[in-house]
Design an enzyme around this catalytic site. Structure first.
Site, short mmCIF file in Angstrom:
data_model
loop_
_atom_site.label_atom_id
_atom_site.label_comp_id
_atom_site.label_asym_id
_atom_site.label_seq_id
_atom_site.Cartn_x
_atom_site.Cartn_y
_atom_site.Cartn_z
N SER A 1 -2.87 6.14 -6.11
CA SER A 1 -3.99 5.44 -6.76
C SER A 1 -5.37 5.94 -6.35
CB SER A 1 -3.89 3.94 -6.51
OG SER A 1 -2.79 3.42 -7.20
N LYS B 1 -7.10 7.54 -9.22
CA LYS B 1 -7.67 6.74 -10.33
C LYS B 1 -9.20 6.80 -10.33
CE LYS B 1 -3.68 3.59 -10.22
NZ LYS B 1 -3.14 2.32 -9.69
N TYR C 1 -0.53 10.27 -16.33
CA TYR C 1 -0.90 9.39 -15.21
C TYR C 1 0.03 9.63 -14.00
CZ TYR C 1 -0.61 5.15 -12.40
OH TYR C 1 -0.54 4.28 -11.34
N TYR D 1 -7.11 -3.80 -4.43
CA TYR D 1 -6.39 -4.82 -5.24
C TYR D 1 -6.62 -6.21 -4.68
CZ TYR D 1 -4.45 -0.36 -6.49
OH TYR D 1 -4.33 0.94 -6.85
N VAL E 1 -0.53 4.35 -2.68
CA VAL E 1 0.75 4.03 -2.02
C VAL E 1 1.36 5.24 -1.31
CG1 VAL E 1 1.40 1.99 -3.38
CG2 VAL E 1 2.05 4.28 -4.20
O1 DON Z 1 1.88 3.82 -10.60
C1 DON Z 1 2.17 3.58 -9.43
O2 DON Z 1 2.74 2.54 -9.10
C2 DON Z 1 1.77 4.59 -8.37
N1 DON Z 1 1.83 5.92 -8.93
C3 DON Z 1 0.40 4.34 -7.86
C4 DON Z 1 0.21 2.96 -7.27
C5 DON Z 1 -0.72 2.92 -6.12
O3 DON Z 1 -0.97 3.91 -5.47
C6 DON Z 1 -1.22 1.59 -5.71
N2 DON Z 1 -2.13 1.71 -4.59
N3 DON Z 1 -2.17 1.32 -3.48
#
Ligand code: DON
Length: 339
Positions: free
Chosen positions: A93, A96, A219, A271, A289
């Site tokens: 993330s 993003k 994405y 978040y 993550v």
């Molecule tokens: O789409 C997802 O769930 C992961 N590629 C990215 C989520 C993420 O990194 C949330 N952040 N802490």
């Protein structure tokens, strides 16, 4: 929080403190002080066993949990590295932020504001309920729905062009050529059913602007881009330096877009853990993550931490503790001095 009346004052407060940023403490410009503090933070938290690797993307569960790196990049190009700073990890993330920057640069900030929205959700990053409870838009560019919608707003005739623009823009932020970590991409592409669902929900309400599976796949690829702590810190340092890469000196994004993205990072970068982060560290930041966190000190530096185990909100435990420690020691909160 869904209530926009509640969030408007928060947005104004963030804009206000960014404009009225306190004078830079002399000690913080000094590379020796930064290095001492980064080493201190690393030593203090390296044995912290809190948290757990993400495992809903199977390849992330296999990344060694003990990895721990810290990098600081200052706006005048100083680089301080401590720990496991040469191991590439997936941006997840953290990516993003930079695709949202691309959309602002290409189509204007208002496009992101109107078509994606910039409200904190108070919900998990992959919440479908948050879309349904709102007006059908995605809430903000950092939750998965908003990030997928943001990818769909990149002007492109097809998936290849969309991807080429995104990775090309990331490369300018990093000042280096970045590549996808194929094992992470394959693992996530095989298991991203929830994100495919999110893309279709958005498409159904007219809030996704290309074919849903194209948006989801591009994405997924951007989340799988590998960075070292130093590469991510140069990317963050570009935001700290008002849009100019502090190493290559190239302008990557117009300065006028930087406070906008930092405001969203401040309110939604962690978040449903964003309030506690603003309280504790007082810095715009974004987590992933994969275990990375990039924090921006406007006009001064970026601080990046990487350690795979995450808290219940999906944010790296050791990276947030280390960055918070450095921010406290240097009195860096954008909300004003605590001293
Ligand atoms: O789409 C997802 O769930 C992961 N590629 C990215 C989520 C993420 O990194 C949330 N952040 N802490």
């Amino acid at each position: 929080m869904k209530n926009t009346l509640f969030n408007l004052p928060a947005a104004l407060a963030v804009a206000g403190v960014l404009l009225a940023a306190p004078a830079w403490p002399a000690a913080a410009q000094d590379a020796a002080t930064l290095e001492r503090l980064a080493k201190e933070a690393h030593a203090k938290f390296k044995d912290d066993t809190g948290g757990k690797n993400a495992d809903y993307i199977p390849a992330l569960a296999k990344v060694p949990s003990g990895l721990f790196g810290l990098t600081i990049v200052t706006v005048d190009g100083k680089i301080i590295n401590v720990g496991d700073v040469n191991t590439p990890f997936s941006m997840q993330s953290c990516s993003k932020v930079f695709t949202a920057c691309l959309v602002m640069q290409e189509s204007g900030a208002q496009t992101l504001f109107e078509k994606v929205n910039v409200e904190p959700t108070g919900e998990a990053f992959n919440s479908i309920r948050a879309i349904e409870e709102g007006d059908g838009r995605a809430d903000n560019p950092f939750v998965n729905p908003g990030a997928i919608a943001t990818v769909s707003l990149v002007k492109a005739k097809n998936a290849q062009e969309r991807w080429d623009k995104i990775i090309g823009f990331y490369n300018k932020f990093a000042g280096e050529k970045l590549t996808v970590l194929e094992d992470i991409y394959t693992s996530e592409a095989e298991t991203n059913f929830r994100n495919r669902g999110i893309a279709h929900v958005l498409f159904n309400s007219g809030n996704l602007h290309c074919e849903p599976l194209e948006a989801t796949d591009v994405y997924t690829k951007q989340c799988s881009v590998g960075v070292t702590c130093k590469q991510l810190a140069v990317m963050g340092g570009t935001l700290a330096n008002h849009g100019i890469n502090p190493v290559t000196k190239e302008r990557v994004i117009d300065a006028k877009h930087v406070p906008k993205i930092l405001s969203v990072m401040t309110m939604a970068g962690f978040y449903d853990g964003s309030g506690a982060w603003a309280w504790n560290a007082g810095l715009p930041a974004k987590t992933g993550v994969g275990g990375g966190i990039v924090a921006v000190v406007p006009g001064k530096m970026a601080i990046v931490g990487f350690a795979p185990p995450l808290d219940q909100f999906g944010n790296s435990v050791r990276a947030q503790k280390a960055i918070q420690f450095i921010a406290e020691q240097l009195d860096l909160s954008i909300f004003g001095s605590a001293k």
